[in-house]
Motif scaffolding. Structure first.
Motif, PDB file in Angstrom:
ATOM      1  N   UNK A  13      26.465 -46.608   5.292  1.00 43.73           N
ATOM      2  CA  UNK A  13      27.896 -46.876   5.562  1.00 43.73           C
ATOM      3  C   UNK A  13      28.222 -48.356   5.358  1.00 43.73           C
ATOM      4  N   UNK A  14      29.466 -48.615   4.969  1.00 38.31           N
ATOM      5  CA  UNK A  14      29.838 -49.993   4.620  1.00 38.31           C
ATOM      6  C   UNK A  14      29.686 -50.954   5.797  1.00 38.31           C
ATOM      7  N   UNK A  15      29.926 -50.466   7.026  1.00 42.01           N
ATOM      8  CA  UNK A  15      29.791 -51.342   8.203  1.00 42.01           C
ATOM      9  C   UNK A  15      28.349 -51.840   8.335  1.00 42.01           C
ATOM     10  N   UNK A  16      27.414 -50.956   8.082  1.00 39.43           N
ATOM     11  CA  UNK A  16      25.995 -51.311   8.212  1.00 39.43           C
ATOM     12  C   UNK A  16      25.598 -52.241   7.063  1.00 39.43           C
ATOM     13  N   UNK A  24      25.407 -59.895   6.296  1.00 42.27           N
ATOM     14  CA  UNK A  24      25.841 -61.109   7.000  1.00 42.27           C
ATOM     15  C   UNK A  24      24.800 -61.639   7.985  1.00 42.27           C
ATOM     16  N   UNK A  25      23.716 -60.898   8.156  1.00 43.87           N
ATOM     17  CA  UNK A  25      22.666 -61.342   9.076  1.00 43.87           C
ATOM     18  C   UNK A  25      21.809 -62.404   8.395  1.00 43.87           C
ATOM     19  N   UNK A  61      13.005 -59.782   7.876  1.00 41.91           N
ATOM     20  CA  UNK A  61      12.854 -61.013   7.109  1.00 41.91           C
ATOM     21  C   UNK A  61      14.080 -61.240   6.235  1.00 41.91           C
ATOM     22  N   UNK A  62      14.511 -62.481   6.155  1.00 41.64           N
ATOM     23  CA  UNK A  62      15.657 -62.801   5.297  1.00 41.64           C
ATOM     24  C   UNK A  62      15.285 -63.809   4.204  1.00 41.64           C
TER      25      UNK A  62
END
Lengths: 325, 289
Positions: B195-198, B204-205, B231-232
């Protein structure tokens, strides 16, 4: 010279413009055409990372993958090209071609592209060969028709095994087929009464059927057998409960939507031989027989293969067994 | 004047005759029916049409990978792939249907070239990692999906309490097999099922961590997601990014196109070129993205 120029300056001006135009067109054409490439006198099909892929190598790879099958396909097409194309065959092919083209065209350019791709897979040049494809199809049908005329027992066996028949139908349209309206029930009763009184099914179909396409042809639907997938499953299943000429089904509900009644119009070989769908059904179940017919036709026309090995492989690909085997 | 006109005329004719049709060196007669001869060049035209340029692409790929040596790791992976495919289709059917003589033949022509190409593409994607990070914003994540809030809340609390993801998944079985807590690489815009919210949340995280239970309605039915961002920083899970990039058909095709363009792929037969435009237009410099 200068006198001439002074005298005919306008002609010279037109000539210069004309020659300039030719020059511009020639350069433009030269730049826009697809250029080929040769290396050491050999044709190159593609190039990547500075390395050439030669046409001969590409040919060998294609031959290894599908050469014999493509020769078999070319062989059939060549035989068909030497067979007579009657006016009737030509007209049927043209009609079929136009119908298919319009059907695909109505779904957009990508559908037409898909059709072109399918034709190329079959060895034709593309969409431009659609009519040619159907002409070949008609010639194939003619070969089968002639064979079954000469071998009626083969046709009759197929008819018996597959319940081959030509059927007609009457449709009483209904938006709620599970609960027919009073008017729909009355219409079905009137049809039943007319048939019980001895009226011909075709006449009743013409008068009552809501299927305008078939009603004009006395309800004629066409060929059906136990393997037919052209119609709704329910329709084919109900048709196959019948087997003799004159058999008429009870009313049944189909996805059409509405109430249907089917009638067996014919199931004799002579009538079925006029139906391409019957010949096509026979061909799909007897592909090696058909290949044999193509080979026989080729022998009749005169056939020679340069390589005996290739001839043998092509025969194997067509499923043709040698007489001595 | 006459000479000039003649010269231009010749030029015009020659320009018109220039052709992008290839032909084989020695065309021979294969058979004749009713006096009509069919040659190997006609056969070539027919095969070329059926092939649609696919063999040219294979040949080009083989050239691009010819210097790649098969490592033991690649051989082991090839064996694994073979076992998988053979168990699905059956060895005999697989070989006979596709026209391969032996298992080795299949390995040489299908599996090894694929693995070699993956190796080459990995190098290309590594070089392009800066763009990959910019375009796809990769994140290493574990996602849980539940159809009821109570179970989602319990699973979330267990994670907060320090239970491992595998223990949580065993105790509170997720409703979705796709989002069942296994480690995966998220690539921006490529997971159309999420879903787009997820999607937005993960995008954005910027630091690793655990989301709250996120309620998302799909066709007016509520469903609950928990996202653990592991991890980012792309350089810390580069191999996984490479794998995710190359197993995504769209992105893999983008890099194949780049590889072909970088190596100046040219086709000198107009009909093959036209056939390739449908599926491989990005392989040619003229249509560079």
């Amino acid at each position: 010279m200068s006198d001439n120029l002074k005298k005919y300056w306008f002609v010279a001006l037109v000539a210069v413009i004309f020659i300039g135009g030719i020059g511009y067109y020639a350069i433009d054409q030269y730049n826009s055409v697809f250029k080929g490439k040769n290396t050491d006198g050999k044709s190159v099909v593609a190039e990547i990372a500075g390395q050439d892929i030669f046409t001969d190598t590409y040919y060998d790879q294609l031959y290894e993958a599908s050469g014999i099958n493509n020769i078999a396909s070319l062989f059939e097409k060549t035989v068909f090209s030497k067979m007579e194309l009657t006016t009737e065959m030509k007209e049927k092919a043209k009609t079929a071609s136009d119908n298919v083209y319009n059907n695909y065209a109505s779904q957009g350019q990508s559908s037409l592209d898909t059709l072109g791709e399918q034709l190329r897979q079959l060895g034709y040049s593309g969409i431009d060969d659609l009519t040619k494809y159907f002409e070949d199809y008609e010639k194939r049908m003619e070969l089968i028709r002639s064979y079954l005329k000469e071998n009626p027992e083969a046709g009759q066996t197929f008819i018996d095994e597959n319940n081959s028949m030509i059927v007609s139908h009457i449709l009483v349209s209904s938006d709620t087929p599970t609960t027919p309206t009073e008017a729909e029930t009355k219409k079905m009763n009137d049809i039943d009464a007319a048939l019980a009184a001895g009226d011909a099914f075709g006449d009743v179909a013409k008068e009552y059927s809501n299927d305008q396409g078939t009603a004009l042809k006395n309800g004629l639907v066409g060929y059906v057998d136990k393997n037919t997938t052209t119609y709704y499953k329910v329709f084919t299943a109900e048709a196959n409960k019948l087997s003799n000429v004159g058999d008429t089904s009870d009313w049944f509900i189909s996805e059409a939507p509405g109430f249907h009644k089917i009638y067996v119009t014919a199931n004799d070989l002579d009538s079925l031989l006029e139906e391409d769908a019957f010949l096509s059904a026979y061909a799909s179940k007897n592909s090696t027989t058909i290949s044999g017919l193509v080979w026989e036709k080729a022998e009749e026309l005169g056939v020679t293969f340069t390589s005996e090995d290739v001839e043998k492989e092509v025969k194997e690909a067509l499923g043709i067994k040698e007489a001595t085997e | 004047m006459k000479k000039l006109s003649l010269l231009l005329l010749v030029f015009l004719v020659l320009a018109g005759c220039t052709s992008g049709t290839t032909s084989i060196s020695n065309s021979e007669v294969i058979f004749s029916v009713g006096g009509e001869e069919v040659t190997t060049n006609q056969l070539y035209e027919t095969m070329k049409r059926s092939d649609g340029g696919n063999q040219v692409i294979k040949d080009a790929q083989n050239i691009l990978t010819e210097n790649v040596e098969l490592t033991d790791e690649m051989k082991a992976e090839a064996e694994e792939r073979w076992e998988q495919v053979a168990s699905i289709y059956g060895e005999e059917f697989l070989l006979s249907y596709y026209g391969y003589s032996t298992k080795e033949d299949y390995m040489d022509k299908v599996i090894y070239p694929e693995l070699k190409m993956v190796h080459v593409l990995e190098g290309l994607v590594k070089e392009d990692m800066e763009s990959v990070v910019k375009d796809y914003n990769p994140r290493l994540v574990k996602i849980l999906n539940y159809s009821d809030k109570e179970t989602a809340d319990s699973a979330y609390q267990a994670l907060i309490d320090g239970k491992s993801m595998s223990d949580v998944v065993s105790e509170f079985v997720p409703s979705s097999t796709t989002y069942s807590g296994s480690e995966s690489v998220f690539l921006k815009g490529l997971d159309t099922n999420l879903p787009s919210d997820i999607n937005t949340y993960i995008n954005e995280t910027t630091t690793p961590g655990l989301s709250e239970v996120k309620e998302v309605s799909v066709n007016a039915v509520p469903t609950y997601y928990i996202v653990q961002v592991l991890e980012v920083q792309a350089d810390k899970f580069e191999d996984q990014i490479l794998n995710a990039i190359l197993t995504n058909k769209t992105v893999a095709n983008k890099y194949l196109g780049l590889l072909f363009r970088n190596n100046n792929f040219q086709v000198y037969d107009e009909s093959i070129y036209n056939a390739l435009q449908k599926n491989y237009s990005n392989y040619f410099k003229a249509t560079e993205e």
